[in-house]
Design a protein around this motif. Structure first.
Motif, mmCIF file in Angstrom:
data_model
loop_
_atom_site.group_PDB
_atom_site.id
_atom_site.type_symbol
_atom_site.label_atom_id
_atom_site.label_comp_id
_atom_site.label_asym_id
_atom_site.label_seq_id
_atom_site.Cartn_x
_atom_site.Cartn_y
_atom_site.Cartn_z
ATOM 1 N N ASP A 104 0.854 -1.196 0.000
ATOM 2 C CA ASP A 104 0.000 0.000 0.000
ATOM 3 C C ASP A 104 0.888 1.243 0.000
ATOM 4 O O ASP A 104 2.029 1.199 0.445
ATOM 5 N N ASP A 106 0.377 3.998 1.692
ATOM 6 C CA ASP A 106 0.177 4.918 2.810
ATOM 7 C C ASP A 106 1.208 4.802 3.919
ATOM 8 O O ASP A 106 1.070 5.423 4.968
ATOM 9 N N GLN A 108 1.807 2.315 5.823
ATOM 10 C CA GLN A 108 1.413 1.469 6.960
ATOM 11 C C GLN A 108 2.229 0.189 7.032
ATOM 12 O O GLN A 108 2.531 -0.295 8.107
ATOM 13 N N ARG A 206 2.586 -3.280 11.598
ATOM 14 C CA ARG A 206 1.896 -2.315 10.761
ATOM 15 C C ARG A 206 1.695 -1.019 11.524
ATOM 16 O O ARG A 206 1.203 -1.019 12.644
ATOM 17 N N ARG A 209 -1.341 5.088 9.210
ATOM 18 C CA ARG A 209 -1.238 5.826 7.975
ATOM 19 C C ARG A 209 -0.418 7.078 8.177
ATOM 20 O O ARG A 209 -0.606 7.775 9.167
HETATM 21 MG MG MG Z 1 -3.867 1.700 4.635
#
Ligand code: MG
Ligand code: UDP
Length: 332
Positions: A104, A106, A108, A206, A209
């Motif tokens: 992703d 973002d 994360q 994780r 964001r």
């Molecule tokens: Mg995300």
């Protein structure tokens, strides 16, 4: 030293103008670091897939690509959702690299897990799943719903790696076989394990964001779970058949009971119980029909064989809007 694999990082982006300027340098930095460590080829690339964003995302990607040859971008003609965006990127990368890592945009997913992913590949794994080791940064609600999601999926016959989202390394070899899966309802997490080949798992934490907000509220997550289950398994149909058998048996017993009561001449206060039974069975039948309808609907969609994604432009190709004017009519 033996040849090093060319890595393409595939990054889906949907309305990410806030986060992209922050994370893009992280991805190119990672490429540089991995190349410097001798793990990947210096010709490796970061491929951003713009999933029909309505903000400045594509403009940002184009600017990045202009300034840095390691950055490439493709643009989908409209928003098709995360799974299709990743798929478009992977298919685009397939014939141009040795390995892909989807992640992703973002920030994360911990990009430092890529080192170990590549190591695992070099040791023979063809698919390396990024698995979240903790969910501390999520709210209790997100964690609960996400973990229930994996449990439900596995119960209902869609085998997915627990706590693995779409952060994974896939070799080009596996992707070429994956390309033979022509279905339209894409649920990568469930489909990649079906391709087979040796796999490994890498654990990472994780984070939150870096900017912007999530595009995966509960509603979309439920839709993803439902899509995953109905795309991958027919267990719900089996369950319905089971329910049908049980309720038919109960109905039979009730019938015998009613007949016996009638013969014995007992007054039966029948109205309420009859209505209750009719309602109950009516409800169950409706739910069952709904689920079966989902499968029928899927068959219908699959039968259309629509393209799964359409790429409208690529950063490395010139825009050719007025081709005729530049080149003249054919045959002249
Ligand atoms: Mg995300
Ligand atoms: N995304 C996408 N198309 C969509 C929705 C999301 O390409 O329709 C991308 C998004 O830009 C991000 C990734 O998919 O890179 C995961 O989305 P998000 O971070 O919103 O989901 P979450 O991490 O909250 O589950």
């Amino acid at each position: 030293m033996s040849a090093r694999p060319v890595l393409w990082i595939v990054i889906p982006c949907y309305n990410e103008e806030q986060v992209l300027p922050l994370t893009a340098p992280l991805f190119t930095g990672k490429l540089e670091q991995l190349a410097a460590a001798g793990k990947i080829s210096p010709n490796s690339r970061a491929l951003f897939v713009n999933d029909g964003s309505s903000d400045r995302t594509w403009e940002i990607i184009r600017n990045l690509a202009e300034r840095d040859e390691r950055v490439l971008g493709i643009c989908q003609s409209r928003n098709r959702g995360h799974q299709n965006a990743v798929l478009a990127g992977l298919m685009e990368a397939m014939d141009r690299c040795d390995i892909t890592i989807s992640i992703d945009c973002d920030g994360q997913d911990d990009i430092n897990a890529m080192d170990e992913m590549v190591d695992q590949y070099l040791q023979g794994a063809e698919v390396v799943y990024g698995v979240r080791s903790r969910r501390d940064t999520d709210t209790w609600f997100k964690r609960f719903t996400a973990e229930s999601f994996y449990r439900l999926m596995n119960r209902l016959g869609a085998e997915v790696v627990f706590n693995h989202a779409d952060y994974r390394l896939i070799s080009a070899k596996v992707l070429r076989h994956f390309a033979d899966f022509e279905e339209v309802n894409i649920f990568l997490r469930g489909l990649v394990p079906l391709v087979g080949f040796p796999s490994a798992q890498v654990y990472y934490e994780r984070a939150e964001r870096l900017a912007g907000k999530s595009h995966y509220p509960l509603k979309k997550m439920l839709a993803l779970a439902f899509n995953g289950i109905t795309s991958l398994s027919i267990k719900p149909i089996t369950l319905i058949t089971g329910f049908g058998v049980v309720f038919s048996l109960v109905g039979l017993i009730l019938m015998i009971w009613a007949v016996v009561e009638a013969i014995l001449g007992h007054t039966v206060a029948g109205w309420a119980s009859t209505v209750c039974i009719i309602c109950l069975l009516g409800g169950i039948q409706l739910i069952s029909l709904g689920v079966i309808g989902q499968y029928v609907g899927k068959t219908y969609l699959e039968s259309k064989r629509r393209p799964r994604y359409i790429i409208s432009s690529r950063t490395w190709e010139k825009e050719e809007r007025h081709w005729l004017e530049e080149n003249g009519p054919e045959g002249t």
